[in-house]
Scaffold this motif. Structure first.
Motif, mmCIF file in Angstrom:
data_model
loop_
_atom_site.group_PDB
_atom_site.id
_atom_site.type_symbol
_atom_site.label_atom_id
_atom_site.label_comp_id
_atom_site.label_asym_id
_atom_site.label_seq_id
_atom_site.Cartn_x
_atom_site.Cartn_y
_atom_site.Cartn_z
ATOM 1 N N HIS B 4 -80.930 -66.548 -9.242
ATOM 2 C CA HIS B 4 -80.854 -67.926 -8.764
ATOM 3 C C HIS B 4 -81.575 -68.010 -7.438
ATOM 4 N N GLY B 5 -82.260 -69.091 -7.232
ATOM 5 C CA GLY B 5 -82.840 -69.362 -5.937
ATOM 6 C C GLY B 5 -83.755 -68.242 -5.483
ATOM 7 N N GLY B 6 -84.114 -68.274 -4.238
ATOM 8 C CA GLY B 6 -84.995 -67.253 -3.699
ATOM 9 C C GLY B 6 -86.406 -67.350 -4.246
ATOM 10 N N ARG B 7 -86.633 -68.332 -5.142
ATOM 11 C CA ARG B 7 -87.963 -68.417 -5.759
ATOM 12 C C ARG B 7 -89.012 -68.825 -4.736
ATOM 13 N N LEU B 8 -88.627 -69.709 -3.825
ATOM 14 C CA LEU B 8 -89.575 -70.165 -2.810
ATOM 15 C C LEU B 8 -89.947 -68.997 -1.902
ATOM 16 N N GLN B 9 -88.921 -68.211 -1.532
ATOM 17 C CA GLN B 9 -89.146 -67.038 -0.695
ATOM 18 C C GLN B 9 -90.119 -66.073 -1.383
ATOM 19 N N GLN B 10 -89.857 -65.822 -2.672
ATOM 20 C CA GLN B 10 -90.721 -64.915 -3.439
ATOM 21 C C GLN B 10 -92.144 -65.449 -3.536
ATOM 22 N N ALA B 11 -92.238 -66.756 -3.800
ATOM 23 C CA ALA B 11 -93.561 -67.367 -3.942
ATOM 24 C C ALA B 11 -94.322 -67.287 -2.626
ATOM 25 N N ALA B 12 -93.598 -67.521 -1.524
ATOM 26 C CA ALA B 12 -94.236 -67.470 -0.203
ATOM 27 C C ALA B 12 -94.863 -66.099 0.020
ATOM 28 N N GLN B 13 -94.116 -65.053 -0.383
ATOM 29 C CA GLN B 13 -94.644 -63.699 -0.215
ATOM 30 C C GLN B 13 -95.810 -63.432 -1.160
ATOM 31 N N ARG B 14 -95.608 -63.802 -2.423
ATOM 32 C CA ARG B 14 -96.608 -63.468 -3.442
ATOM 33 C C ARG B 14 -97.942 -64.152 -3.182
ATOM 34 N N TYR B 15 -97.888 -65.437 -2.749
ATOM 35 C CA TYR B 15 -99.129 -66.190 -2.597
ATOM 36 C C TYR B 15 -99.596 -66.249 -1.143
ATOM 37 N N GLY B 16 -98.836 -65.598 -0.260
ATOM 38 C CA GLY B 16 -99.251 -65.538 1.143
ATOM 39 C C GLY B 16 -99.305 -66.897 1.820
ATOM 40 N N ILE B 17 -98.401 -67.786 1.430
ATOM 41 C CA ILE B 17 -98.350 -69.117 2.049
ATOM 42 C C ILE B 17 -96.979 -69.262 2.710
ATOM 43 N N PRO B 18 -96.941 -69.589 4.017
ATOM 44 C CA PRO B 18 -95.652 -69.684 4.715
ATOM 45 C C PRO B 18 -94.731 -70.707 4.029
ATOM 46 N N ARG B 19 -93.439 -70.450 4.121
ATOM 47 C CA ARG B 19 -92.432 -71.285 3.453
ATOM 48 C C ARG B 19 -92.564 -72.771 3.735
ATOM 49 N N ASP B 20 -92.823 -73.092 5.002
ATOM 50 C CA ASP B 20 -92.798 -74.513 5.356
ATOM 51 C C ASP B 20 -94.063 -75.246 4.930
ATOM 52 N N ARG B 21 -94.994 -74.549 4.309
ATOM 53 C CA ARG B 21 -96.216 -75.204 3.830
ATOM 54 C C ARG B 21 -96.128 -75.570 2.352
ATOM 55 N N TRP B 22 -95.044 -75.197 1.702
ATOM 56 C CA TRP B 22 -94.931 -75.424 0.260
ATOM 57 C C TRP B 22 -94.440 -76.829 -0.064
ATOM 58 N N LEU B 23 -94.938 -77.337 -1.193
ATOM 59 C CA LEU B 23 -94.335 -78.512 -1.818
ATOM 60 C C LEU B 23 -93.464 -77.959 -2.948
ATOM 61 N N ASP B 24 -92.169 -77.967 -2.731
ATOM 62 C CA ASP B 24 -91.257 -77.309 -3.675
ATOM 63 C C ASP B 24 -90.788 -78.309 -4.736
ATOM 64 N N LEU B 25 -91.379 -78.219 -5.913
ATOM 65 C CA LEU B 25 -90.971 -79.085 -7.034
ATOM 66 C C LEU B 25 -90.201 -78.268 -8.072
#
Lengths: 328, 328
Positions: B4-25
């Motif tokens: 559950h969850g943590g997907r944004l954190q994982q994505a931030a690491q995998r794609y090298g984009i800081p968390r606060d730059r994501w559009l989380d849909l």
């Protein structure tokens, strides 16, 4: 369900005194709890996340490697009995009654024991639950004693569960730092010393194996996001902790002196409450209630009263005047 | 434990984009959640109380006499399987996977079913779990159909569990007002429509008997005091509810149009998310992620994507541009 709370509401009705006029000494909660940074508005609107620094703050404060955040130690008290096959479980005969209730409810054989009986009963137990200090009696067990019992129990696959809800003013008595060992389970709460009873945050300090079982049982998102932020800030606020440890020790002594002065010398207690065994407990409880002061009355095994700490100078004076009239 | 969850954190690491730059849909949470009166500071410092108006607010909002507050519908999803002897339980084959997981974990026989199979399977079931609308497929069941299934099941001591987490924009489809009948259990949440996922507040609408069993199982103080205050205020805020129902219906249509325009016509959905079944789902998921847009990818039973709602005009434009590049 065991009766919890609602006592102030009931007292307000019974004695015809509006709620906000009461001096509520019926709990053992720090009456001047931690209040600090408000939780960020966004924390209400997204799912709570693990990576928010709460774990690290708890590990540092408790000195324990495995700190599983739970929705108050109540959540752990309910879950732990579900994680064992039928066991023989010793619990304090006079203590927080949810321990006995939840072990019984899960089908275990529960033996209520006086503190002095723990050592002798140990050979016949799989699990021993100790509250340290105990509520309401204030009895304490030395860490060395607890660790000896833990060794004894864990050598047979047993558990020692130590409920340390009231230990924060005397951290030297805690066994938190030993909780990585198999079969030692320490329950901590932010409800008493930190006064954050409304946040519903506690911690289970245990071996990784037990933490994993518990986490699976309890499921995801058991703590509100804003509660996690507030808990982290409180656990990191060392200045508040130090000044409150000192303040609560002083206030605890003041309560002992005040009660003793009025002929109600406490039988036991800790910094956050004092416990008075007296045949007049019920009459005193009622006389104080008629003056809008709520204490906690225990009818079993004998009549006794528990007094929490007043918050302000005016509250202290109010208690003192009432005691003079009632008990003096 | 299920992931559950943590997907944004994982994505931030995998794609090298800081968390606060994501559009989380990647969630189905209203991106402009209820924000109002802050909880009173005192609510952090005392135990949550039953008599705080939350129940009355929930009864009025849901039109149901028995509304048991729980720590998110997740708490009910975990507890309900513990309240029945071994049963045959039908769950949506593609849906919120905690339902199947928790019934299995409690030792029941679980049959994953497509919505079209519910009626035919009913005779062989003790419990049927329906999400209405279903997540992620968006499939709906008519209230009359649900009530027919409920009659069928309850006549044999069975349960119909209806998870209405995403129904608030279409209250006419809810069976909440029928939940007083034995064996009909409706789960509601403040996490999606109200956007209060961090507060951890949901409700179980059921018969008094089931409510009592659940309450005993869940124990006292399962919801933080401040969360109770915020939940009450949101449930009573009819102006916010009405304007958000309208807004989310418009935004839901806009998402359908945008996806359709870019060749990703949704297979199903509801106002808070849209679900797109396409053989290119994984490639599209990754291409969007490379632009910092996180969607939810499902690999089973076939590849599909779920899109939540953007919050702001800028977010909508960002999604639109990305879709043009990726899918167009």
């Amino acid at each position: 369900m065991l009766e919890h709370g609602g006592r102030l509401q009931q007292a307000a009705q019974r004695y015809g005194i509006p709620r906000d006029r009461w001096l509520d000494l019926s709990t053992g909660i720090n009456p001047v709890g931690w209040q600090g940074t408000a939780a960020s508005p966004a924390s209400w609107n997204r799912l709570p996340e693990e990576e928010d620094g709460l774990l690290e703050a708890a590990q540092a404060y408790y000195g324990a490697a495995n700190a599983l955040p739970v929705s108050g130690s109540q959540a752990a008290i309910q879950a732990l009995p579900r994680l064992r096959a039928r066991s023989r479980v010793g619990v304090p005969v006079l203590g927080y009654n949810e321990h006995a209730h939840r072990w019984r409810q899960a089908g275990h054989d529960v033996a209520p024991l006086a503190t002095a009986e723990f050592a002798g009963a140990l050979g016949g137990l799989d699990v021993l639950v100790v509250s340290n200090p105990n509520n309401p009696t204030g009895e304490r067990c030395a860490p060395s004693q607890l660790l000896e019992w833990h060794t004894h129990l864990s050598s047979r696959g047993g558990w020692l569960v130590v409920d340390e809800a009231f230990i924060d003013t005397t951290p030297e008595n805690s066994v938190a730092r030993f909780a990585g060992g198999e079969g030692l389970i320490v329950l901590r709460s932010l409800g008493k010393f930190f006064g954050l009873a409304g946040a519903r945050v506690g911690f289970v300090l245990s071996s990784p194996a037990i933490a994993q079982m518990l986490q699976e049982w309890l499921g995801p998102w058991t703590i509100a996001g804003p509660s996690r932020l507030v808990a982290r800030a409180a656990l990191e606020d060392q200045a508040w902790q130090e000044s409150n440890r000192q303040r609560l020790r002083r206030e605890g002594m003041r309560l002992v002196e005040s009660l003793t002065h009025h002929g109600l010398k406490p039988t036991g207690g800790c910094d956050l409450f004092q416990w008075v065994v007296t045949p007049n407990a019920q009459a005193i409880h009622e006389a104080l209630a008629e003056q809008g002061i709520l204490t906690r009355y225990f009818g079993e095994p004998g009549p006794s009263l528990r007094f929490g700490l007043p918050a302000t100078q005016a509250d202290w004076q109010r208690l003192d005047s009432a005691l003079r009239e009632v008990a003096g």
